[in-house]
Design an enzyme around this catalytic site. Structure first.
Site, mmCIF file in Angstrom:
data_model
loop_
_atom_site.group_PDB
_atom_site.id
_atom_site.type_symbol
_atom_site.label_atom_id
_atom_site.label_comp_id
_atom_site.label_asym_id
_atom_site.label_seq_id
_atom_site.Cartn_x
_atom_site.Cartn_y
_atom_site.Cartn_z
ATOM 1 N N CYS A 113 -19.522 60.191 51.829
ATOM 2 C CA CYS A 113 -20.512 61.124 51.249
ATOM 3 C C CYS A 113 -20.844 62.290 52.167
ATOM 4 C CB CYS A 113 -21.789 60.374 50.899
ATOM 5 S SG CYS A 113 -21.466 59.047 49.746
ATOM 6 N N HIS A 256 -26.589 65.962 49.051
ATOM 7 C CA HIS A 256 -25.581 65.080 48.457
ATOM 8 C C HIS A 256 -26.236 64.378 47.272
ATOM 9 C CE1 HIS A 256 -22.849 61.877 47.735
ATOM 10 N NE2 HIS A 256 -23.631 60.954 48.270
ATOM 11 N N ASN A 286 -22.387 60.259 41.108
ATOM 12 C CA ASN A 286 -22.130 60.460 42.533
ATOM 13 C C ASN A 286 -20.617 60.648 42.729
ATOM 14 O OD1 ASN A 286 -21.761 60.220 45.297
ATOM 15 N ND2 ASN A 286 -23.150 58.489 45.548
HETATM 16 O O1 UT7 Z 1 -23.625 58.128 48.136
HETATM 17 C C1 UT7 Z 1 -23.639 57.109 49.087
HETATM 18 C C2 UT7 Z 1 -24.993 56.665 49.375
HETATM 19 N N1 UT7 Z 1 -25.514 55.892 48.284
HETATM 20 C C3 UT7 Z 1 -26.790 55.882 48.033
HETATM 21 O O2 UT7 Z 1 -27.526 56.583 48.676
HETATM 22 C C4 UT7 Z 1 -27.302 54.944 46.996
HETATM 23 C C5 UT7 Z 1 -28.570 54.293 47.483
HETATM 24 N N2 UT7 Z 1 -29.097 53.267 46.617
HETATM 25 C C6 UT7 Z 1 -29.509 53.488 45.352
HETATM 26 O O3 UT7 Z 1 -29.370 54.581 44.833
HETATM 27 C C7 UT7 Z 1 -30.211 52.383 44.617
HETATM 28 O O4 UT7 Z 1 -30.474 51.310 45.498
HETATM 29 C C8 UT7 Z 1 -29.403 51.831 43.378
HETATM 30 C C9 UT7 Z 1 -29.371 52.892 42.292
HETATM 31 C C10 UT7 Z 1 -27.994 51.486 43.831
HETATM 32 C C11 UT7 Z 1 -30.086 50.596 42.820
HETATM 33 O O5 UT7 Z 1 -31.439 50.857 42.523
HETATM 34 P P1 UT7 Z 1 -32.582 49.841 43.028
HETATM 35 O O6 UT7 Z 1 -33.840 50.358 42.498
HETATM 36 O O7 UT7 Z 1 -32.429 49.732 44.512
HETATM 37 O O8 UT7 Z 1 -32.205 48.521 42.269
HETATM 38 P P2 UT7 Z 1 -31.758 47.092 42.868
HETATM 39 O O9 UT7 Z 1 -30.390 47.168 43.437
HETATM 40 O O10 UT7 Z 1 -32.830 46.600 43.726
HETATM 41 O O11 UT7 Z 1 -31.684 46.235 41.545
HETATM 42 C C12 UT7 Z 1 -32.834 46.040 40.719
HETATM 43 C C13 UT7 Z 1 -32.464 45.119 39.570
HETATM 44 C C14 UT7 Z 1 -31.773 43.843 40.022
HETATM 45 O O12 UT7 Z 1 -32.252 42.800 39.189
HETATM 46 P P3 UT7 Z 1 -33.424 41.820 39.698
HETATM 47 O O13 UT7 Z 1 -32.903 41.198 40.958
HETATM 48 O O14 UT7 Z 1 -34.616 42.684 39.927
HETATM 49 O O15 UT7 Z 1 -33.570 40.875 38.552
HETATM 50 C C15 UT7 Z 1 -30.311 44.083 39.754
HETATM 51 O O16 UT7 Z 1 -29.593 42.902 39.521
HETATM 52 O O17 UT7 Z 1 -31.504 45.776 38.700
HETATM 53 C C16 UT7 Z 1 -30.355 44.936 38.518
HETATM 54 N N3 UT7 Z 1 -29.172 45.781 38.401
HETATM 55 C C17 UT7 Z 1 -28.774 46.350 37.250
HETATM 56 N N4 UT7 Z 1 -29.287 46.292 36.006
HETATM 57 C C18 UT7 Z 1 -28.658 47.000 35.049
HETATM 58 C C19 UT7 Z 1 -28.316 46.168 39.376
HETATM 59 N N5 UT7 Z 1 -27.362 46.978 38.895
HETATM 60 C C20 UT7 Z 1 -27.622 47.109 37.559
HETATM 61 C C21 UT7 Z 1 -27.008 47.822 36.530
HETATM 62 N N6 UT7 Z 1 -27.553 47.743 35.284
HETATM 63 N N7 UT7 Z 1 -25.931 48.592 36.728
#
Ligand code: UT7
Length: 329
Positions: A113, A256, A286
């Protein structure tokens, strides 16, 4: 001599994949994706048509045209990608071939990235030392083929897309790149990585890896998020201090595009109004090394930057790597 930004261009594949379409392959929802990331749709490459190098060449041709230079004026190609056409050689030489250039150095950098910011930093050094006059810098990715569009791959699959952006930097007495600051911390390499295929494995690649879902990128999303919102402001501040500027001096901020929530957090931290901050993640997702040059080319086309404006770029990603660049247009 300064490194002036004289050309820009981007290319995205035709195929638009909406969140709704992903809902039909993955246990996810449009609502979840938009709320957590800001993404509404992304582009997926057309196999047989688009590759990292062909998309890069298309973006480059536009940048060359805008710059008003001859292709032969380019004396170096820097290619930022995590998804090269081949395992080796890198895609830089393939772009060189597609553009009909001979003998000039063409190389890939693997900074994910942050690839575009690292590339700006490199290009700036070559221009400032007088070693090069005109450099083509590209960020291009085909990530839809690397991801698994399934429940197993959903953490990654809903976030990433394909596309390419390119710029031409040229030695000039006019203003240009004011500063670049680049950093890395390999301590966190495995928090956002794709382990396989890799020479760390005795087999390099195996059926077992495919069966076990180990041929997929992995991201510790929350951890990456937390670190990103800390590093973005830090590295931007570093650039502001070096240039004796304050965030009020920034005319346009292009971060980014990893997550609309990250962009929003950093924008607020800098105290910038929304109209000075570029966010196009809703359209493309992304695209890793390509997000900044795509957004930059779009901003130029939309007339968001005029001569004399101060542009701030910043990125954070796998490695971890991060960086900022300040450019006087
Ligand atoms: O470009 C490189 C750098 N990358 C980044 O900077 C990305 C940084 N991270 C993020 O943008 C965020 O952490 C994500 C968008 C990847 C995820 O968002 P989050 O608010 O951190 O969600 P989470 O991973 O904590 O997941 C929350 C819930 C989980 O369920 P429980 O454990 O709360 O029941 C996941 O299992 O959402 C669930 N989940 C999904 N649900 C529907 C995870 N992926 C999905 C999905 N669809 N695709």
């Amino acid at each position: 001599m300064n490194s002036s930004l004289i050309g820009w261009g981007f290319y995205v594949p035709e195929r638009i994949v909406t969140n709704k379409e992903l809902e039909s392959y993955i246990d996810t929802s449009d609502e979840w994706i938009q709320e957590r990331s800001g993404i509404k749709e992304r582009r997926f490459f057309k196999p047989g048509k688009d590759t990292v190098s062909t998309m890069a060449a298309e973006a480059s041709k536009k940048a060359i045209e805008i710059a008003g230079i001859k292709t032969e004026d380019i004396d170096m190609i820097i290619m930022a990608t995590l998804s090269p056409d081949y395992f080796f050689p890198g895609s830089g030489v393939l772009v060189q071939r597609l553009l009909g250039l001979k003998n000039i150095p063409a190389f890939d950098i693997r900074q994910q990235c942050s690839g575009f910011i690292y590339g700006l930093s490199l290009a700036d050094q070559y221009i400032k030392t007088g070693a090069c006059k005109t450099i083509l810098l590209i960020g291009s990715e085909v990530q839809s083929g690397i991801m698994e569009i399934s429940d197993r791959g959903r953490d990654i699959a809903v976030l990433f897309g394909d596309g390419a952006g390119a710029v031409i930097l040229q030695a000039s007495e006019e203003p240009g790149i004011l500063s670049t600051h680049i950093h890395s911390d390999g301590e966190f390499a495995e928090e956002l990585y794709m382990k396989n295929p890799g020479s760390i494995n005795p087999d390099f690649v195996s059926k077992q890896m495919i069966d076990d879902g180990e041929l997929l990128p992995y991201m510790n999303g929350r951890m990456v998020f937390k670190t990103a919102v800390q590093k973005f402001p830090e590295v931007i501040e570093e650039g502001l201090v070096q240039n004796g500027l304050s965030s009020n001096d920034i005319d346009l901020f292009i971060p980014h595009q990893a997550n609309a929530r990250i962009t929003e957090f950093v924008r607020e931290k800098l105290g910038l109004p929304e109209e000075k901050t570029v966010s196009n993640i809703h359209k493309y997702g992304n695209t890793t090394a390509a997000t900044i040059p795509i957004a930059l080319a779009e901003s130029m086309e939309a007339g968001l930057l005029k001569k004399g404006d101060l542009l701030c770029l910043a990125a954070f990603g796998s490695g971890f790597t991060w960086g900022s660049a300040f450019i006087r247009i």
